[in-house]
Design a protein around this motif. Structure first.
Motif, PDB file in Angstrom:
ATOM      1  N   THR A   9       0.795  -1.227   0.000  1.00 60.80           N
ATOM      2  CA  THR A   9       0.000   0.000   0.000  1.00 60.80           C
ATOM      3  C   THR A   9       0.830   1.280   0.000  1.00 60.80           C
ATOM      4  O   THR A   9       0.270   2.370  -0.086  1.00 60.80           O
ATOM      5  N   ILE A  10       2.134   1.152   0.102  1.00 59.27           N
ATOM      6  CA  ILE A  10       2.979   2.343   0.066  1.00 59.27           C
ATOM      7  C   ILE A  10       2.852   3.015  -1.296  1.00 59.27           C
ATOM      8  O   ILE A  10       2.880   2.349  -2.328  1.00 59.27           O
ATOM      9  N   TYR A  11       2.712   4.321  -1.316  1.00 64.37           N
ATOM     10  CA  TYR A  11       2.556   5.020  -2.595  1.00 64.37           C
ATOM     11  C   TYR A  11       3.838   4.948  -3.419  1.00 64.37           C
ATOM     12  O   TYR A  11       3.804   4.655  -4.620  1.00 64.37           O
ATOM     13  N   LEU A  12       4.966   5.212  -2.805  1.00 69.34           N
ATOM     14  CA  LEU A  12       6.246   5.143  -3.498  1.00 69.34           C
ATOM     15  C   LEU A  12       7.224   4.330  -2.652  1.00 69.34           C
ATOM     16  O   LEU A  12       7.437   4.629  -1.478  1.00 69.34           O
ATOM     17  N   VAL A  13       7.787   3.329  -3.244  1.00 73.23           N
ATOM     18  CA  VAL A  13       8.873   2.590  -2.602  1.00 73.23           C
ATOM     19  C   VAL A  13       9.893   2.284  -3.684  1.00 73.23           C
ATOM     20  O   VAL A  13       9.538   1.800  -4.754  1.00 73.23           O
ATOM     21  N   GLY A  14      11.129   2.626  -3.426  1.00 72.86           N
ATOM     22  CA  GLY A  14      12.103   2.430  -4.479  1.00 72.86           C
ATOM     23  C   GLY A  14      13.532   2.456  -4.002  1.00 72.86           C
ATOM     24  O   GLY A  14      13.830   2.740  -2.841  1.00 72.86           O
ATOM     25  N   TRP A  15      14.403   2.142  -4.927  1.00 68.09           N
ATOM     26  CA  TRP A  15      15.841   2.126  -4.699  1.00 68.09           C
ATOM     27  C   TRP A  15      16.490   3.275  -5.463  1.00 68.09           C
ATOM     28  O   TRP A  15      16.244   3.448  -6.664  1.00 68.09           O
ATOM     29  N   TYR A  16      17.312   4.020  -4.759  1.00 65.57           N
ATOM     30  CA  TYR A  16      18.117   5.077  -5.334  1.00 65.57           C
ATOM     31  C   TYR A  16      19.581   4.717  -5.114  1.00 65.57           C
ATOM     32  O   TYR A  16      19.905   3.913  -4.240  1.00 65.57           O
ATOM     33  N   ARG A  17      20.451   5.326  -5.897  1.00 65.37           N
ATOM     34  CA  ARG A  17      21.876   5.098  -5.675  1.00 65.37           C
ATOM     35  C   ARG A  17      22.650   6.395  -5.842  1.00 65.37           C
ATOM     36  O   ARG A  17      22.236   7.288  -6.579  1.00 65.37           O
ATOM     37  N   GLN A  18      23.745   6.439  -5.125  1.00 64.62           N
ATOM     38  CA  GLN A  18      24.611   7.602  -5.190  1.00 64.62           C
ATOM     39  C   GLN A  18      26.039   7.126  -5.378  1.00 64.62           C
ATOM     40  O   GLN A  18      26.651   6.573  -4.458  1.00 64.62           O
ATOM     41  N   PRO A  19      26.591   7.317  -6.595  1.00 58.52           N
ATOM     42  CA  PRO A  19      27.971   6.902  -6.839  1.00 58.52           C
ATOM     43  C   PRO A  19      28.950   7.865  -6.180  1.00 58.52           C
ATOM     44  O   PRO A  19      28.555   8.984  -5.801  1.00 58.52           O
ATOM     45  N   PRO A  20      30.201   7.482  -6.053  1.00 57.27           N
ATOM     46  CA  PRO A  20      31.200   8.377  -5.458  1.00 57.27           C
ATOM     47  C   PRO A  20      31.253   9.713  -6.187  1.00 57.27           C
ATOM     48  O   PRO A  20      31.438   9.749  -7.404  1.00 57.27           O
ATOM     49  N   GLY A  21      31.060  10.794  -5.471  1.00 56.19           N
ATOM     50  CA  GLY A  21      31.109  12.120  -6.060  1.00 56.19           C
ATOM     51  C   GLY A  21      29.925  12.470  -6.936  1.00 56.19           C
ATOM     52  O   GLY A  21      29.938  13.516  -7.610  1.00 56.19           O
ATOM     53  N   GLY A  22      28.911  11.613  -6.939  1.00 56.47           N
ATOM     54  CA  GLY A  22      27.778  11.846  -7.834  1.00 56.47           C
ATOM     55  C   GLY A  22      26.493  12.191  -7.106  1.00 56.47           C
ATOM     56  O   GLY A  22      26.459  12.291  -5.882  1.00 56.47           O
ATOM     57  N   TYR A  76       4.314  10.663   5.028  1.00 56.57           N
ATOM     58  CA  TYR A  76       5.502  10.016   5.548  1.00 56.57           C
ATOM     59  C   TYR A  76       6.545   9.996   4.439  1.00 56.57           C
ATOM     60  O   TYR A  76       6.200   9.945   3.253  1.00 56.57           O
ATOM     61  N   ASP A  77       7.796  10.071   4.837  1.00 58.60           N
ATOM     62  CA  ASP A  77       8.896  10.127   3.869  1.00 58.60           C
ATOM     63  C   ASP A  77      10.162   9.694   4.590  1.00 58.60           C
ATOM     64  O   ASP A  77      10.691  10.427   5.419  1.00 58.60           O
ATOM     65  N   TYR A  78      10.640   8.494   4.264  1.00 54.81           N
ATOM     66  CA  TYR A  78      11.776   7.936   4.981  1.00 54.81           C
ATOM     67  C   TYR A  78      12.821   7.389   4.023  1.00 54.81           C
ATOM     68  O   TYR A  78      12.488   6.821   2.973  1.00 54.81           O
ATOM     69  N   TRP A  79      14.072   7.550   4.438  1.00 55.84           N
ATOM     70  CA  TRP A  79      15.210   6.965   3.721  1.00 55.84           C
ATOM     71  C   TRP A  79      15.921   5.978   4.637  1.00 55.84           C
ATOM     72  O   TRP A  79      16.019   6.207   5.850  1.00 55.84           O
ATOM     73  N   GLY A  80      16.413   4.921   4.032  1.00 59.43           N
ATOM     74  CA  GLY A  80      17.242   3.997   4.773  1.00 59.43           C
ATOM     75  C   GLY A  80      18.650   4.538   4.931  1.00 59.43           C
ATOM     76  O   GLY A  80      18.992   5.607   4.411  1.00 59.43           O
ATOM     77  N   GLN A  81      19.473   3.777   5.621  1.00 68.40           N
ATOM     78  CA  GLN A  81      20.829   4.237   5.928  1.00 68.40           C
ATOM     79  C   GLN A  81      21.798   4.010   4.766  1.00 68.40           C
ATOM     80  O   GLN A  81      22.893   4.577   4.763  1.00 68.40           O
ATOM     81  N   GLY A  82      21.388   3.217   3.792  1.00 66.03           N
ATOM     82  CA  GLY A  82      22.225   2.947   2.637  1.00 66.03           C
ATOM     83  C   GLY A  82      23.039   1.672   2.789  1.00 66.03           C
ATOM     84  O   GLY A  82      23.426   1.292   3.892  1.00 66.03           O
ATOM     85  N   THR A  83      23.295   1.042   1.662  1.00 64.39           N
ATOM     86  CA  THR A  83      24.142  -0.149   1.634  1.00 64.39           C
ATOM     87  C   THR A  83      25.089  -0.041   0.434  1.00 64.39           C
ATOM     88  O   THR A  83      24.676   0.328  -0.659  1.00 64.39           O
TER      89      THR A  83
END
Length: 114
Positions: free
Chosen positions: A28-41, A101-108
């Motif tokens: 039921t979550i409206y948006l759930v997804g994976w984002y990524r952040q490369p080094p320096g990006g 609600y709007d939450y981010w995980g800690q990253g992996t």
């Protein structure tokens, strides 16, 4: 807050599966997804489910797949045929339609290197 797991160091061509477990009902979550952040990006959307519509960045189409375990409230990102350019910190994000609600995980960390 979503909790991620599954990152690691792999060689090009190998696979990894990332997990994102939330306290919300994954169906039921409206948006759930994976984002990524490369080094320096910049942080960018890799793949997500927005209002039940699946979306993939062009760079991962055909290689990455999203799927859900409703019993565990978990979103998985299956990543196949990994490339060095997939190296990044991957974050799970969940959000309500109206920002209630709007939450981010800690990253992996995912590192693809020979």
């Amino acid at each position: 807050q979503p909790v991620e797991s599954g990152g690691g160091l792999v060689q090009p061509g190998e696979s990894l599966r990332l997990s994102c477990t939330t306290s919300f009902s994954i169906g039921t979550i409206y948006l759930v997804g994976w984002y990524r952040q490369p080094p320096g990006g910049q942080r960018e959307l890799v793949a997500g489910i927005i209002n039940e519509n699946y979306s993939y960045d062009d760079s991962v189409k055909g290689r990455f797949t999203l799927f859900r375990d409703y019993a565990k409230n978990t979103l998985y990102l299956q990543m196949n045929t990994l490339r060095p350019e997939d190296t990044a910190v991957y974050f799970c994000h969940v959000s309500g339609k109206w920002g209630e609600y709007d939450y981010w995980g800690q990253g992996t960390q995912v590192t693809v290197s020979s």
